[in-house]
Motif scaffolding. Structure first.
Motif, PDB file in Angstrom:
ATOM      1  N   VAL A 211      -4.263 -24.419   9.051  1.00 28.07           N
ATOM      2  CA  VAL A 211      -4.570 -23.524  10.174  1.00 28.07           C
ATOM      3  C   VAL A 211      -3.278 -22.986  10.791  1.00 28.07           C
ATOM      4  N   ALA A 212      -2.316 -23.870  10.992  1.00 30.07           N
ATOM      5  CA  ALA A 212      -1.051 -23.432  11.586  1.00 30.07           C
ATOM      6  C   ALA A 212      -0.369 -22.396  10.704  1.00 30.07           C
ATOM      7  N   SER A 213      -0.433 -22.608   9.404  1.00 33.80           N
ATOM      8  CA  SER A 213       0.188 -21.663   8.474  1.00 33.80           C
ATOM      9  C   SER A 213      -0.529 -20.314   8.511  1.00 33.80           C
ATOM     10  N   MET A 214      -1.854 -20.358   8.563  1.00 31.26           N
ATOM     11  CA  MET A 214      -2.619 -19.111   8.631  1.00 31.26           C
ATOM     12  C   MET A 214      -2.300 -18.355   9.923  1.00 31.26           C
ATOM     13  N   GLN A 215      -2.258 -19.096  11.016  1.00 26.98           N
ATOM     14  CA  GLN A 215      -1.980 -18.440  12.292  1.00 26.98           C
ATOM     15  C   GLN A 215      -0.605 -17.789  12.285  1.00 26.98           C
ATOM     16  N   SER A 216       0.363 -18.490  11.717  1.00 30.52           N
ATOM     17  CA  SER A 216       1.718 -17.940  11.654  1.00 30.52           C
ATOM     18  C   SER A 216       1.769 -16.693  10.775  1.00 30.52           C
ATOM     19  N   ASP A 217       1.129 -16.758   9.622  1.00 26.70           N
ATOM     20  CA  ASP A 217       1.142 -15.612   8.703  1.00 26.70           C
ATOM     21  C   ASP A 217       0.406 -14.410   9.298  1.00 26.70           C
ATOM     22  N   ILE A 218      -0.705 -14.694   9.967  1.00 27.38           N
ATOM     23  CA  ILE A 218      -1.477 -13.601  10.568  1.00 27.38           C
ATOM     24  C   ILE A 218      -0.687 -12.946  11.699  1.00 27.38           C
ATOM     25  N   ASP A 327     -14.786  -8.108  -3.006  1.00 31.08           N
ATOM     26  CA  ASP A 327     -15.826  -8.490  -2.052  1.00 31.08           C
ATOM     27  C   ASP A 327     -15.552  -9.824  -1.369  1.00 31.08           C
ATOM     28  N   SER A 328     -15.195 -10.806  -2.181  1.00 29.08           N
ATOM     29  CA  SER A 328     -15.016 -12.137  -1.608  1.00 29.08           C
ATOM     30  C   SER A 328     -13.815 -12.187  -0.673  1.00 29.08           C
ATOM     31  N   LEU A 329     -12.780 -11.449  -0.997  1.00 30.19           N
ATOM     32  CA  LEU A 329     -11.593 -11.449  -0.142  1.00 30.19           C
ATOM     33  C   LEU A 329     -11.918 -10.834   1.208  1.00 30.19           C
ATOM     34  N   ALA A 330     -12.787  -9.837   1.201  1.00 31.58           N
ATOM     35  CA  ALA A 330     -13.109  -9.121   2.438  1.00 31.58           C
ATOM     36  C   ALA A 330     -14.207  -9.790   3.246  1.00 31.58           C
ATOM     37  N   SER A 331     -14.837 -10.800   2.710  1.00 28.27           N
ATOM     38  CA  SER A 331     -15.981 -11.357   3.428  1.00 28.27           C
ATOM     39  C   SER A 331     -15.908 -12.849   3.692  1.00 28.27           C
ATOM     40  N   ARG A 332     -14.906 -13.521   3.172  1.00 26.62           N
ATOM     41  CA  ARG A 332     -14.836 -14.968   3.386  1.00 26.62           C
ATOM     42  C   ARG A 332     -13.797 -15.301   4.445  1.00 26.62           C
ATOM     43  N   TRP A 333     -14.161 -16.248   5.293  1.00 26.22           N
ATOM     44  CA  TRP A 333     -13.312 -16.566   6.430  1.00 26.22           C
ATOM     45  C   TRP A 333     -12.459 -17.806   6.177  1.00 26.22           C
ATOM     46  N   GLY A 334     -12.100 -18.026   4.949  1.00 21.19           N
ATOM     47  CA  GLY A 334     -11.268 -19.178   4.603  1.00 21.19           C
ATOM     48  C   GLY A 334      -9.797 -18.805   4.559  1.00 21.19           C
ATOM     49  N   PRO A 335      -9.031 -19.586   3.830  1.00 23.85           N
ATOM     50  CA  PRO A 335      -7.576 -19.392   3.785  1.00 23.85           C
ATOM     51  C   PRO A 335      -7.151 -18.007   3.321  1.00 23.85           C
ATOM     52  N   ARG A 336      -7.966 -17.342   2.483  1.00 25.67           N
ATOM     53  CA  ARG A 336      -7.545 -16.044   1.953  1.00 25.67           C
ATOM     54  C   ARG A 336      -7.725 -14.888   2.931  1.00 25.67           C
TER      55      ARG A 336
END
Length: 356
Positions: A211-218, A327-336
């Motif tokens: 989560v911390a990594s995602m927040q930083s990258d975002i 499709d999956s990249l645009a619709s999934r709320w996971g790490p990607r």
């Protein structure tokens, strides 16, 4: 034409969204003004439902409500820390021992489980879970799950996105804990679900780090977005029936970070977050950018969009501002989700003063 599976997905999302709305919580596709269904009209006709909210899991927090993602508070990196209780959308779920046989009926959960280091204990996933490549493949259905089919994998933890009826109670009768993780309403829901899975599998530290990594990258990607006099407008296509998303959805939140605003915001009379627009509405709105999230399911592309009758007059079509995203990249709320935002930011970075 969208595939039957895609249609089921859209229907499920809408139903979940409606359930979410009914619960007082917050809350993915479209129609080409053809007369396919009875809905679209001249002015952007919202058709139901927002995606379902992501109730939030929490560890050892009996008071947390299912509408919001409780936060895991117990470090369970070590199997000795079990049992652990996580509050998910279906309430408090106690996992007695570190799960060794996990079944995921959620493509998002599958991606998360592998990302936090629990992938080696995933023994089965639903047929829509296609990432990562090392995930096991089965024909299990996430939309019409069958207890007997699940039981053959002898799971000690099952992750689902919704309960179509008696699934959770059936698993409970078998003594198998189930985590219900519906569609995320936003990034905070996504983060909470990651931590839920971390706690429930004994990988909380890895989940927290993810989560911390995602927040930083975002945050880094959002900082790359140029200042514009006004947000770029977009039409996000969930399927060729013209269902779309508003800025208030999970996908809308991500696109807002890229400095974009949905044309559907003004058309979502039902406040579902996933209105179905009419072709006339889209043509009148003339969005700066078109984002296609139906490239895999429905074979849509910049060429197919440009070939639609009347669509050649759209600014986005004329200027080639059509983002065709998996499709999956645009619709999934996971790490990607980080990859999704990166793709949008990259494609729109040069649009500094409005697209027109």
């Amino acid at each position: 034409m969208p595939s039957p599976t895609r249609a089921v997905v859209v229907t499920v999302l809408i139903v979940l969204a409606l359930v979410a709305s009914a619960c007082g919580s917050d809350g993915p596709d479209e129609t080409l003004g053809t007369g396919s269904d009875p809905t679209p009209t001249a002015e952007a006709t919202p058709t139901e439902g927002p995606s379902s909210p992501t109730p939030e899991p929490t560890v050892s927090q009996p008071d947390s409500t299912p509408e919001q993602t409780p936060e895991p508070t117990t470090n369970t990196d070590d199997g000795a820390a079990f049992p652990v209780t996580v509050t998910a959308a279906n309430g408090e779920v106690t996992v007695a021992t570190r799960p060794q046989r996990i079944v995921s009926l959620s493509p998002v959960a599958t991606e998360i489980l592998f990302a936090i280091g629990a992938g080696d204990r995933v023994v089965a996933v639903d047929s829509a879970s296609d990432f990562p490549a090392e995930a096991p493949t089965t024909d299990l259905s996430g939309f019409d799950p069958n207890i007997e089919s699940l039981a053959q994998f002898d799971p000690d933890l099952v992750v689902i996105t919704f309960d179509p009826g008696e699934l959770i109670s059936g698993l409970d009768a078998l003594g198998v804990p189930a985590l219900l993780q519906p569609s995320a309403l936003g990034l905070s829901d996504a983060y909470s679900q990651i931590e839920q899975l971390g706690a429930a599998t004994g990988h909380l530290a890895e989940a927290t780090a993810l989560v911390a990594s995602m927040q930083s990258d975002i945050a880094e990607l959002a900082a790359m977005v140029p200042e514009r006099p006004e947000p770029l407008t977009y039409y996000f296509e969930l399927d060729p029936t013209l269902y779309t998303v508003t800025t208030g959805t999970f996908a809308g939140e991500v696109l807002a970070l890229a400095g974009m605003e949905s044309i559907a915001d003004a058309a979502d009379g039902a406040a579902s977050g996933f209105p179905q627009l009419s072709e006339e509405f889209i043509l009148d709105a003339d969005p700066d950018v078109i984002v296609l999230a139906d490239t895999v399911c429905c074979g849509q592309s910049a060429d197919t969009v440009a070939a639609r009758p009347g669509w050649d007059v759209l600014s986005a079509v004329g200027a080639g501002r059509i983002l065709a995203i998996d499709d999956s990249l645009a619709s999934r709320w996971g790490p990607r989700v980080v990859d999704f935002l990166a793709a949008v930011v990259d494609e729109t970075a040069e649009l500094t003063v409005g697209a027109r």
